[in-house]
Design an enzyme around this catalytic site. Sequence first.
Site, short mmCIF file in Angstrom:
data_model
loop_
_atom_site.label_atom_id
_atom_site.label_comp_id
_atom_site.label_asym_id
_atom_site.label_seq_id
_atom_site.Cartn_x
_atom_site.Cartn_y
_atom_site.Cartn_z
N GLU A 1 0.83 -1.21 0.00
CA GLU A 1 0.00 0.00 0.00
C GLU A 1 0.86 1.26 0.00
O GLU A 1 0.91 1.99 0.99
CB GLU A 1 -0.89 0.02 1.24
CG GLU A 1 -1.77 -1.18 1.36
CD GLU A 1 -2.54 -1.20 2.67
OE1 GLU A 1 -3.70 -1.62 2.64
OE2 GLU A 1 -1.98 -0.79 3.71
N CYS B 1 -0.53 32.57 12.64
CA CYS B 1 -0.28 33.16 13.95
C CYS B 1 0.14 32.08 14.94
O CYS B 1 -0.57 31.78 15.92
CB CYS B 1 -1.53 33.87 14.44
SG CYS B 1 -2.00 35.19 13.32
N GLU B 2 1.25 31.45 14.65
CA GLU B 2 1.83 30.42 15.50
C GLU B 2 3.34 30.52 15.34
O GLU B 2 3.85 30.50 14.22
CB GLU B 2 1.44 29.01 15.02
CG GLU B 2 0.03 28.58 15.33
CD GLU B 2 -0.20 28.28 16.80
OE1 GLU B 2 0.73 27.77 17.46
OE2 GLU B 2 -1.30 28.59 17.28
C1 PLP Z 1 -0.51 5.60 5.83
C2 PLP Z 1 -0.69 4.19 5.42
C3 PLP Z 1 -0.13 3.72 4.25
C4 PLP Z 1 0.75 4.57 3.37
O1 PLP Z 1 1.90 5.02 4.00
P1 PLP Z 1 3.01 5.81 3.12
O2 PLP Z 1 4.06 6.16 4.09
O3 PLP Z 1 2.33 7.00 2.55
O4 PLP Z 1 3.44 4.86 2.05
C5 PLP Z 1 -0.41 2.43 3.87
N1 PLP Z 1 -1.20 1.63 4.61
C6 PLP Z 1 -1.76 2.04 5.77
C7 PLP Z 1 -2.62 1.13 6.52
C8 PLP Z 1 -1.52 3.34 6.21
O5 PLP Z 1 -2.05 3.73 7.36
#
Ligand code: PLP
Length: 444
Positions: free
Chosen positions: A302, A373-374
């Site tokens: 992913e 404003c931080e």
């Molecule tokens: C955030 C996330 C990703 C992607 O992470 P990257 O660092 O953008 O590659 C993939 N799977 C899950 C479950 C996530 O929470």
Amino acid sequence: MDGVDLVSVAGEFGTPLYVMSRAAIDAKIAGLKRDFTDRYPNARAAYASKAFLCVAMCRIIDEAGLSLDVVSGGELYTAIRAGFPPERIEFHGNNKTRDELALALDYGVGRIIVDAPGELALIEELLSRGGAARVATAGDAQADSGGGLSSAYSADPPAYRPKILFRVNPGVDADTHGHIMTGHAGSKFGFPADGEDLYTLIGDAISSARVDFGGIHFHVGSQIFTNDCYLAALRRGLGIVKGIKDRYGCDTPELNIGGGFAIRYTSTDEPQSYGYYLTPVMSETAAYCAAHGLKTPDVTIEPGRSIVGEAGVTLYTVGAIRETRGGGKFVAVDGGMTDNIRPALYGARYEAAIASNADAPADETVTVVGKCCESGDRLIEDARLSAATSGDILAVYSTGAYGYSMANNYNKLPLPAVALIEDSKARLIVRRQSYEDLISRDLA
Ligand SMILES: *Cc1c(COP(=O)(O)O)cnc(C)c1O
């Protein structure tokens, strides 16, 4: 960028402006295919849409044939409205609401990654209700009018069985910032890898009349440079695959190992290819399954930031420049923690250049600050830049991931536009918020 002059893009569309390179996104996807999905018959990839999501991005991912991860009703809605095929959508989240789950089932999403004790039972209950009754529980869906989706709500429920994966907490410490570590024992995500609850739920999914057991999932964290924590988590995952076979005599269709592959934010970052992480993952998976008489599962990744992070730059106009009493120099730009909260949130580092004077030597060290404003609204500490003057265009690199998607309206700054460079031309894929947009939901 890709032969297009970013200073004129800034002139045409205004600043702050996110600019994405289609060629850079395509190159990342090509690397992913070469090293992984085209190389192994049992490899699959889903783009983690939370990194950067808009309708145009959904179309790019769809064209590439990848799947899409969503983590909320809003991300799901964006994907569906973009025409993304629901069977290639995977729905994540540690606290999906009843309405979100109803919407996901109504659209017919392909996979749901269960990450809460009562979630599978809720999915089964919603499935038992069927289309209209189910949607009657989903307030957001009913509120959707004129979007062309109402027929989907009133239609008979599609005769489908979602694939159910279970998010496992592998108990692995990833070597990254604490806020983006997700696989350690104290994380809010996932069922403990060695717990009985996980196996009980998996048994429920295997014997379910309404869902298919899809497999297990873990995600160790983000911006990870080394493959050892993936392999440590993989070994945990493979142990569960064997545990499932031992208990239920059932093969695990899919092992989803998450995202988090590191990118180059600064010149000292040395990211690796997908192959560096995935070649050992695939060989260990095949070897373990052969040794234990298991059917080798499909392996899914992913990636989010590694697809889009390096493909984006943010353009700002330099405004106030001031020397501090300590001898330092602040260069203020017309955006800040509203369009890139990562430096304030977890000390993320970036590099930049004065795009309107790109050939001048970067011989000054300054602090780039935003206009919020931080005091913590500091985009880059110790930035090496050429001498800036008010009106210059500053380009901050590698902002394609978690910039636009985390943008906010603090101080009522309108959200920037997003331009895409494709075929040597820049066009807007998200328009800038107007002041009118800012008050459009206010009720007197
Ligand atoms: C955030 C996330 C990703 C992607 O992470 P990257 O660092 O953008 O590659 C993939 N799977 C899950 C479950 C996530 O929470």
